[in-house]
Scaffold this active site. Structure first.
Site, mmCIF file in Angstrom:
data_model
loop_
_atom_site.group_PDB
_atom_site.id
_atom_site.type_symbol
_atom_site.label_atom_id
_atom_site.label_comp_id
_atom_site.label_asym_id
_atom_site.label_seq_id
_atom_site.Cartn_x
_atom_site.Cartn_y
_atom_site.Cartn_z
ATOM 1 N N CYS A 56 -5.943 -2.388 -2.921
ATOM 2 C CA CYS A 56 -6.836 -1.430 -1.915
ATOM 3 C C CYS A 56 -7.801 -0.524 -2.661
ATOM 4 O O CYS A 56 -8.512 0.007 -1.906
ATOM 5 C CB CYS A 56 -6.033 -1.135 -0.778
ATOM 6 S SG CYS A 56 -4.860 0.128 -1.166
ATOM 7 N N ASN A 100 0.730 -1.201 0.089
ATOM 8 C CA ASN A 100 -0.061 0.076 -0.135
ATOM 9 C C ASN A 100 0.961 1.188 -0.134
ATOM 10 O O ASN A 100 1.911 1.291 0.621
ATOM 11 C CB ASN A 100 -0.959 -0.011 1.370
ATOM 12 C CG ASN A 100 -1.656 1.297 1.465
ATOM 13 O OD1 ASN A 100 -1.013 2.156 2.303
ATOM 14 N ND2 ASN A 100 -2.770 1.488 1.018
#
Length: 177
Positions: free
Chosen positions: A155, A120
């Site tokens: 994500c 991420n």
């Protein structure tokens, strides 16, 4: 040709390791896949075994013979390629922690190390991760490749953190073998 140990860690990008292994085998290299426990949430040993043409090593692997698996592979490796490399694995490598087979192999090898981060964007840009990457860059024969500077992450976020494209990882790997 070279013996490449492909370390695969717990990142959604772990499924791309199969394509990396396949491309390297097609180039004539011997590829041995070493998976962390979390990597197995994203890719199966059977897939990697079939593609690499070698047994896949995991933390549960008892090894064969009297030489521990992590030592045998560390000595055999011409290159340790870690793709994808999670923030957790990067931290373990930077600080010399060896709670699993892959990080133990890392400490035992004297081969060139190519690390391809994938995580991420917030994790990638965190000061702790940046500090760990800087530590690794200071070590001889250590190279960081990536992550991609932009892209849509698993994500849903956009920005840095995505694993570099497989073709680019393979091209970069071939520079060191």
């Amino acid at each position: 040709m070279a013996c490449i140990v492909l370390g695969i860690t717990g990142s959604i990008a772990a499924y791309k390791a199969a394509d990396i292994a396949s491309a390297l085998v097609k180039k004539g290299h011997e590829v041995h896949c070493v998976c962390t426990e979390k990597a197995l949430d994203f890719v199966t040993p059977m897939t990697l075994k079939t593609i690499s043409r070698n047994e896949v090593v995991t933390d549960a692997e008892p090894g064969d013979g009297w030489v521990p698996t992590h030592i045998r592979l560390a000595q055999k490796a011409d290159l340790l390629l870690i793709a994808p490399a999670s923030a957790h694995t990067i931290a373990k490598l930077a600080h010399g922690f060896a709670p699993d087979l892959l990080s133990s192999l890392y400490l035992a090898t004297r081969a060139t190390v190519l690390i391809c981060p994938a995580m991420n964007g917030q994790m990638w840009s965190h000061p702790a991760t940046m500090s760990n990457v800087e530590v690794l860059k200071t070590r001889s024969n250590h190279y960081i490749f990536g992550p991609a500077k932009e892209g849509v992450l698993a994500c849903g976020d956009e920005g840095a953190g995505k694993l570099m494209p497989v073709t680019e990882i393979v091209e970069e790997t071939l520079k060191y073998v």
